[in-house]
Design a protein around this motif. Sequence first.
Motif, mmCIF file in Angstrom:
data_model
loop_
_atom_site.group_PDB
_atom_site.id
_atom_site.type_symbol
_atom_site.label_atom_id
_atom_site.label_comp_id
_atom_site.label_asym_id
_atom_site.label_seq_id
_atom_site.Cartn_x
_atom_site.Cartn_y
_atom_site.Cartn_z
ATOM 1 N N GLY A 155 0.824 -1.220 0.000
ATOM 2 C CA GLY A 155 0.000 0.000 0.000
ATOM 3 C C GLY A 155 0.850 1.258 0.000
ATOM 4 O O GLY A 155 1.802 1.388 0.772
ATOM 5 N N GLY A 159 -0.257 4.285 0.666
ATOM 6 C CA GLY A 159 -0.856 5.353 1.482
ATOM 7 C C GLY A 159 -0.107 5.622 2.772
ATOM 8 O O GLY A 159 -0.438 6.553 3.508
ATOM 9 N N LYS A 185 -4.788 -7.903 1.790
ATOM 10 C CA LYS A 185 -6.012 -7.241 2.252
ATOM 11 C C LYS A 185 -7.224 -7.766 1.475
ATOM 12 O O LYS A 185 -8.258 -8.093 2.053
ATOM 13 N N ASN A 209 -8.824 6.020 -1.216
ATOM 14 C CA ASN A 209 -8.426 7.060 -0.273
ATOM 15 C C ASN A 209 -7.635 8.149 -1.003
ATOM 16 O O ASN A 209 -6.451 7.988 -1.304
ATOM 17 N N GLU A 251 -5.285 12.570 1.218
ATOM 18 C CA GLU A 251 -3.971 13.220 1.042
ATOM 19 C C GLU A 251 -3.792 14.524 1.813
ATOM 20 O O GLU A 251 -3.515 15.583 1.223
ATOM 21 N N GLY A 254 -8.288 10.625 6.811
ATOM 22 C CA GLY A 254 -7.476 9.757 5.956
ATOM 23 C C GLY A 254 -7.262 8.387 6.568
ATOM 24 O O GLY A 254 -6.917 7.428 5.872
ATOM 25 N N VAL A 256 -8.167 4.836 7.845
ATOM 26 C CA VAL A 256 -9.183 3.987 7.211
ATOM 27 C C VAL A 256 -10.512 3.922 7.970
ATOM 28 O O VAL A 256 -11.585 4.118 7.383
ATOM 29 N N LEU A 274 -10.280 -0.698 1.332
ATOM 30 C CA LEU A 274 -9.880 0.705 1.150
ATOM 31 C C LEU A 274 -8.423 0.739 0.712
ATOM 32 O O LEU A 274 -7.568 0.137 1.348
ATOM 33 N N GLN A 275 -8.158 1.411 -0.397
ATOM 34 C CA GLN A 275 -6.776 1.510 -0.896
ATOM 35 C C GLN A 275 -6.466 2.945 -1.294
ATOM 36 O O GLN A 275 -7.354 3.709 -1.679
ATOM 37 N N ASN A 276 -5.197 3.247 -1.264
ATOM 38 C CA ASN A 276 -4.697 4.556 -1.659
ATOM 39 C C ASN A 276 -4.735 4.721 -3.201
ATOM 40 O O ASN A 276 -4.692 3.733 -3.938
ATOM 41 N N THR A 310 -1.754 3.100 -5.003
ATOM 42 C CA THR A 310 -1.851 1.634 -4.977
ATOM 43 C C THR A 310 -2.787 1.180 -6.097
ATOM 44 O O THR A 310 -2.471 0.263 -6.863
HETATM 45 C C1 FMN Z 1 -3.928 9.908 10.612
HETATM 46 C C2 FMN Z 1 -3.828 9.111 9.365
HETATM 47 C C3 FMN Z 1 -4.053 9.726 8.129
HETATM 48 C C4 FMN Z 1 -3.975 8.977 6.970
HETATM 49 N N1 FMN Z 1 -4.180 9.609 5.783
HETATM 50 C C5 FMN Z 1 -4.141 8.880 4.632
HETATM 51 C C6 FMN Z 1 -4.399 9.511 3.379
HETATM 52 O O1 FMN Z 1 -4.665 10.707 3.282
HETATM 53 N N2 FMN Z 1 -4.353 8.736 2.277
HETATM 54 C C7 FMN Z 1 -4.090 7.383 2.335
HETATM 55 O O2 FMN Z 1 -4.097 6.709 1.312
HETATM 56 N N3 FMN Z 1 -3.827 6.785 3.510
HETATM 57 C C8 FMN Z 1 -3.862 7.489 4.641
HETATM 58 N N4 FMN Z 1 -3.644 6.861 5.835
HETATM 59 C C9 FMN Z 1 -3.415 5.398 5.828
HETATM 60 C C10 FMN Z 1 -4.766 4.680 5.793
HETATM 61 O O3 FMN Z 1 -5.203 4.450 7.127
HETATM 62 C C11 FMN Z 1 -4.667 3.319 5.092
HETATM 63 O O4 FMN Z 1 -3.610 2.563 5.628
HETATM 64 C C12 FMN Z 1 -4.451 3.428 3.582
HETATM 65 O O5 FMN Z 1 -5.311 4.367 2.978
HETATM 66 C C13 FMN Z 1 -4.707 2.057 2.955
HETATM 67 O O6 FMN Z 1 -4.452 2.079 1.591
HETATM 68 P P1 FMN Z 1 -3.112 1.417 0.998
HETATM 69 O O7 FMN Z 1 -2.975 0.068 1.656
HETATM 70 O O8 FMN Z 1 -3.360 1.321 -0.460
HETATM 71 O O9 FMN Z 1 -1.976 2.312 1.334
HETATM 72 C C14 FMN Z 1 -3.692 7.587 7.023
HETATM 73 C C15 FMN Z 1 -3.459 6.979 8.266
HETATM 74 C C16 FMN Z 1 -3.518 7.739 9.420
HETATM 75 C C17 FMN Z 1 -3.269 7.049 10.716
#
Ligand code: FMN
Length: 423
Positions: A53, A55, A64, A81, A84, A172, A174, A207-209, A212
Amino acid sequence: MYPQVLLKNRKPDRIATLAEYRESGGYEGLARVLGQRSPDEVRKVLLDAILLGRGGAAFPAGVKMMTVADDAPFPRYLVCNADEMEPGTFKDRVLIHADPHQLIEGMVLAAYAVSAEKGIIFIRPEYESAARILEREIGIAREAGFLGKNVLGSGFNVELAVHRSGGRYICGEVTAQINALEGRRPNPRQAPPFPTEKGLWGKPTVLQNVETLCCIPHILRNGAQWFKELALTETGAGTKLFGISGRVNRPGCYELPMGVRLSEIIEEYAGGMKNGGEFKACLPGGASTSYLTRDHYHIEMDFDALRRVGNRLGTGAIMVFDRETCMVAATLNLIEFFARESCGWCTPCREGIPYIRDILARIEAGEGEPGDIPALKTICKHLWYAYCAFAPGAVSPVEGLLTHFEDEVAAHIHEKKCPFKGS
Ligand SMILES: Cc1cc2nc3c(=O)[nH]c(=O)nc-3n(C[C@H](O)[C@H](O)[C@H](O)COP(=O)(O)O)c2cc1C
Ligand code: SF4
């Protein structure tokens, strides 16, 4: 020049059209998958590709998706997600503005992999132009048969929608994002149950960034092995978008192989240090990572290498500081953001982060006391036990400051002023 995968259609002045995306091989992966590969096979390819991921948490996307049980209830949801709000991070905006169909195809494929019929893009409100681009291009993709009912005649149905966030950093995270989408107060939820079991409206949710999801069409078109070979390191896979800012000559967003050295990013791509300055430190992956110093200047930028030095690649947003930078002031600036954005749900974070901010502000103003350094260390330790990952992220630069620049903090206290400011 390294291969451009995610940014290959980037233009200086406009977004890529559907026709341009298709000319570059866009939607080929979707055509090959639908009707020919089962959702399970798609998940297996993503697992083999070691798609971690982008993100911030580096969790494997294939794992996942595998956790959505075969007999899990319907409807199932896919959430993209695009929040950002991590300071320094702007790669997802670049991806949406450069080539929106890449994200749309990635979402349709991810939805297929987990049998979701509804995908939602959760986007920060400041990204209004990106939200409008997506809404327009989703309509174009629907007309062309790439989403909606019976996608490409396969019998698979999927709809995508854009949801604008209310605009807080915690949205942001999840589980907070799921609460926000449901119209609740966006504090994080307890897990387990994890969202893939009980997410949006109690249904399985993946949920994915943005980045990703953008990798997925390329993996399904070219294969898992191809994706792994894009990286320069054994432990890495794919390319990575590095958003570089701070004291460099050419700040910007660069797509480079996973595992490229930090020194190469700074010198070859970001044009070296500004005004011939000397590299002092950087945050490697956004405001919630720790500092890398001169000792790490040649580090390989992949998730594993950063973990080995007690840091994180995070979002790949590199903020560079030179010898003229006061690290106390830089850290204070970051912690002010976190103090403002704490969701206030749990006491250690709600009270502890403003407390750290106040201590750092006193030190920077020349009013620090010798007991402040041990006090900061103790509070930081407590914040690792807060309710969600926000708090450990918030204290990462503070811990980095105390690990690598304790002398600088002590000098502020001893000299009763910031040594970087004229007297
Ligand atoms: C406070 C906080 C803010 C976050 N903001 C984002 C964000 O803006 N975008 C994002 O993709 N992940 C963010 N994350 C991580 C997400 O919780 C999550 O792990 C992610 O979106 C999963 O997608 P991925 O596995 O494709 O990275 C944040 C985590 C925390 C703890
Ligand atoms: S750690 Fe901070 S952001 Fe997370 S639940 Fe507690 S108060 Fe909210």
